[in-house]
Design an enzyme around this catalytic site. Sequence first.
Site, short mmCIF file in Angstrom:
data_model
loop_
_atom_site.label_atom_id
_atom_site.label_comp_id
_atom_site.label_asym_id
_atom_site.label_seq_id
_atom_site.Cartn_x
_atom_site.Cartn_y
_atom_site.Cartn_z
N ASN A 92 0.85 -1.19 0.00
CA ASN A 92 0.00 0.00 0.00
C ASN A 92 0.89 1.24 0.00
O ASN A 92 1.48 1.58 1.02
CB ASN A 92 -0.89 -0.05 1.26
CG ASN A 92 -1.74 1.18 1.42
OD1 ASN A 92 -1.84 2.01 0.52
ND2 ASN A 92 -2.38 1.30 2.58
N HIS A 116 -9.64 1.24 5.27
CA HIS A 116 -8.35 1.44 5.93
C HIS A 116 -8.54 2.44 7.07
O HIS A 116 -9.32 3.39 6.95
CB HIS A 116 -7.32 1.97 4.92
CG HIS A 116 -5.93 1.96 5.46
ND1 HIS A 116 -5.49 2.91 6.36
CD2 HIS A 116 -4.90 1.10 5.28
CE1 HIS A 116 -4.24 2.63 6.70
NE2 HIS A 116 -3.85 1.53 6.06
N LYS A 137 0.06 4.28 -0.33
CA LYS A 137 -0.60 5.45 0.27
C LYS A 137 -0.37 6.70 -0.61
O LYS A 137 -0.24 6.57 -1.84
CB LYS A 137 -0.14 5.65 1.71
CG LYS A 137 -0.29 4.38 2.54
CD LYS A 137 -0.12 4.58 4.01
CE LYS A 137 -0.27 3.24 4.72
NZ LYS A 137 -0.20 3.35 6.18
N GLU A 191 -6.87 4.85 8.00
CA GLU A 191 -6.63 6.25 7.64
C GLU A 191 -7.86 6.85 6.95
O GLU A 191 -8.12 8.05 7.07
CB GLU A 191 -5.36 6.35 6.76
CG GLU A 191 -4.11 6.17 7.60
CD GLU A 191 -2.93 5.54 6.89
OE1 GLU A 191 -2.90 5.50 5.65
OE2 GLU A 191 -2.01 5.07 7.60
N SER A 226 3.33 -2.02 10.39
CA SER A 226 4.78 -2.08 10.63
C SER A 226 5.42 -3.42 10.26
O SER A 226 6.35 -3.87 10.93
CB SER A 226 5.11 -1.71 12.09
OG SER A 226 4.77 -0.36 12.33
N GLY A 284 2.51 2.32 10.81
CA GLY A 284 3.52 3.37 10.68
C GLY A 284 4.27 3.70 11.96
O GLY A 284 5.03 4.66 12.02
N GLU A 318 -5.37 -4.84 10.95
CA GLU A 318 -4.34 -3.82 11.11
C GLU A 318 -4.59 -3.02 12.39
O GLU A 318 -5.43 -2.10 12.39
CB GLU A 318 -4.38 -2.84 9.93
CG GLU A 318 -4.08 -3.47 8.59
CD GLU A 318 -3.54 -2.43 7.62
OE1 GLU A 318 -2.41 -2.60 7.17
OE2 GLU A 318 -4.24 -1.45 7.35
#
Length: 251
Positions: free
Chosen positions: A10, A96, A12, A98, A210, A172, A166
């Site tokens: 991904n 996701h 992003k 985000e 991560s 991250g 996730e």
Amino acid sequence: MVGPLFIAGNWKMNLDKEGAIELTDALTNGQGPVKGVDVAVFPPSLWLTLVGDLIRSHDIKLGGQDCHEELEGAHTGDISAKMLKDVGCDYVIVGHSERRTDHFETSETIKKKVLMSIKCNLCPIVCIGETWDERDKGAAISAVSAQLKESIPDELGSEQFIVAYEPVWAIGSGRIPTLNDIEEMHASIKETLLSINHKADKVRILYGGSVKPANAAEIFKVENVGGALVGGASLSAADFGEIISIAGAKN
Ligand code: PGA
């Protein structure tokens, strides 16, 4: 386990045009797919056509990072599942964290996106995961289970979607849950899938958050982990290629 491990990159909102070409070139010239591992990349939508052309004769699939829940219409700035299919995508990431945070997406919207992606012949990768607060309170399992039930439409076939677990706090951050916690969560996701009438053995469950070359081998050994959704490390052909090789070595 459902088929080979699936390694998804991904990207992003990263990489300019040049960077996207460079990374794709490296992946198609030796640092990418290995036998027995399914690989897909999820570039920013503007680079989908470009990357799609470069990977065409290689064993790398293409996916979108999101789609709108409707087929078309007055939705400025959005991208439809049909458009993703048109430019050669096979997959789309939905829900996701985000998107859930930055765009206030609810599981109800995500459920509609899942249905629309299936309608457009895309395989949705449905993301779910607890916040640090939920884990800290001992509520990770119940939070993820509720999110999964709310995000998966009733009318879906078990082979039609992928789940990505996730943990929001692991994305991250360089931190990952303990291997026991990953195992416990993946087992619980299977149970939840069974409870909503899915053949849990037919659903791939990825881990994301991560994932790096340094931890991939131990993560892939965890029961019911069907692959990884990789963010930061997928921007380096060397790291992403190494994660793919580690997945290949597991077979
Ligand atoms: P990360 O991102 O690997 O950079 O933690 C994973 C993801 O958000 O899919």
